[in-house]
Design an enzyme around this catalytic site. Structure first.
Site, PDB file in Angstrom:
ATOM      1  N   ASP A 183      -3.385  -9.085   6.804  1.00  0.00           N
ATOM      2  CA  ASP A 183      -3.889  -7.722   6.750  1.00  0.00           C
ATOM      3  C   ASP A 183      -4.749  -7.367   7.952  1.00  0.00           C
ATOM      4  OD1 ASP A 183      -2.781  -6.940   4.211  1.00  0.00           O
ATOM      5  OD2 ASP A 183      -4.101  -8.439   3.338  1.00  0.00           O
ATOM      6  N   GLU A 237       1.479  -0.924  -5.296  1.00  0.00           N
ATOM      7  CA  GLU A 237       1.012  -2.302  -5.076  1.00  0.00           C
ATOM      8  C   GLU A 237      -0.504  -2.307  -5.190  1.00  0.00           C
ATOM      9  OE1 GLU A 237       2.065  -4.117  -1.265  1.00  0.00           O
ATOM     10  OE2 GLU A 237       4.048  -3.229  -1.494  1.00  0.00           O
TER      11      GLU A 237
END
Length: 258
Positions: free
Chosen positions: A59, A48
């Site tokens: 995140d 990814e």
């Protein structure tokens, strides 16, 4: 249904899949393709690539910080596509682009998908793309360009929604291990075991890759017992911060996992 490197991987390999996340343009702007080449050589199954964004909501601090550095380095979607231009001459493993909708919409959704497909990208993860809008508006565009869209499920996702996601998925489902941000440690709690059992009992057609909190060999192996593989992000970003040369850091980290 797309017949890309991603869908073929899951036909060929059914377990212990290692998916590694890194941020494009980090630690240095030109490291993107070097890291891709080394990940393939060191035994990752799929990759990814994070598309840096100034407000990466899901995140944790490690990936957020790498986003900021990459943006300061000059990374953008235009630069990323330039970097990936000839990547398929050296790299065969499936490539997924992960990021947020805002930069993609600014670039132009169809233009983005066309460029991604042209340079050899196989799938996308866009966590803030609304499910209903995907179904109504964006699904035909992704299918036209042979791209798979990967959805995230969490402990809060209902059985009905998980079944909906499974029906619309043609590669794998990203199973978020806990209700936290990336980088927090995965722990085998009662609640987590119940969540994994609940999802397993649904008998989904798509494989599950478990992410968030996978950082070393024990947590990777634990995740592989509950899913078809695992996704490592924050721990790999930290490994890239080591003083050695970037190729060395990639190899050393993967050696610890496999």
């Amino acid at each position: 249904m797309p017949n890309n490197r991603l869908t073929r991987l899951f036909q060929e390999k059914s377990g212990n899949l290692l998916n590694v996340y890194f941020t494009a343009g980090y630690p240095k702007l030109e490291d993107t393709t070097t890291i891709l080449e080394e990940l393939e050589a060191a035994g990752a199954d799929l990759v990814e690539i994070g598309m840096p964004f100034s407000d990466p909501l899901a995140d944790g601090p490690t990936i957020q910080a790498s986003n900021m550095v990459a943006l300061e380095n000059g990374m953008s979607l235009k630069v990323l596509f330039q970097q990936l231009e000839n990547v398929r001459e050296k790299v065969t493993l499936p490539i997924i682009l992960m990021g947020y909708l805002n930069p993609v919409m600014q670039y132009g959704f169809e233009r983005f998908c066309a460029e991604a497909a042209r340079v050899g990208v196989d799938g996308l993860i866009l966590p803030d793309l609304p499910f209903a809008e995907y179904e109504e508006e964006y699904k035909p565009i992704l299918e036209k360009h042979g791209l798979s869209l990967i959805f995230l499920i969490t402990p809060q996702t209902s059985d009905a929604r998980i079944r909906q996601i499974d029906a619309l998925t043609n590669s794998f489902i990203y199973m978020v291990s806990s209700a936290s941000t990336t980088g927090s440690q995965v722990q085998s709690t009662e609640a987590q075991r119940a969540y994994f059992s609940r999802v397993k009992a649904l008998g989904l057609k798509n494989p599950l890759l478990i992410g968030f909190g996978i950082s070393d060999k024990p947590s990777f192996e634990m995740a592989c017992q509950s899913g078809h593989g695992a996704i490592i992000g924050s721990a790999f970003i930290k490994a890239l911060q080591q003083p050695a040369e970037v190729r060395e850091n990639v190899r050393a980290f993967l050696k610890q996992i496999r």
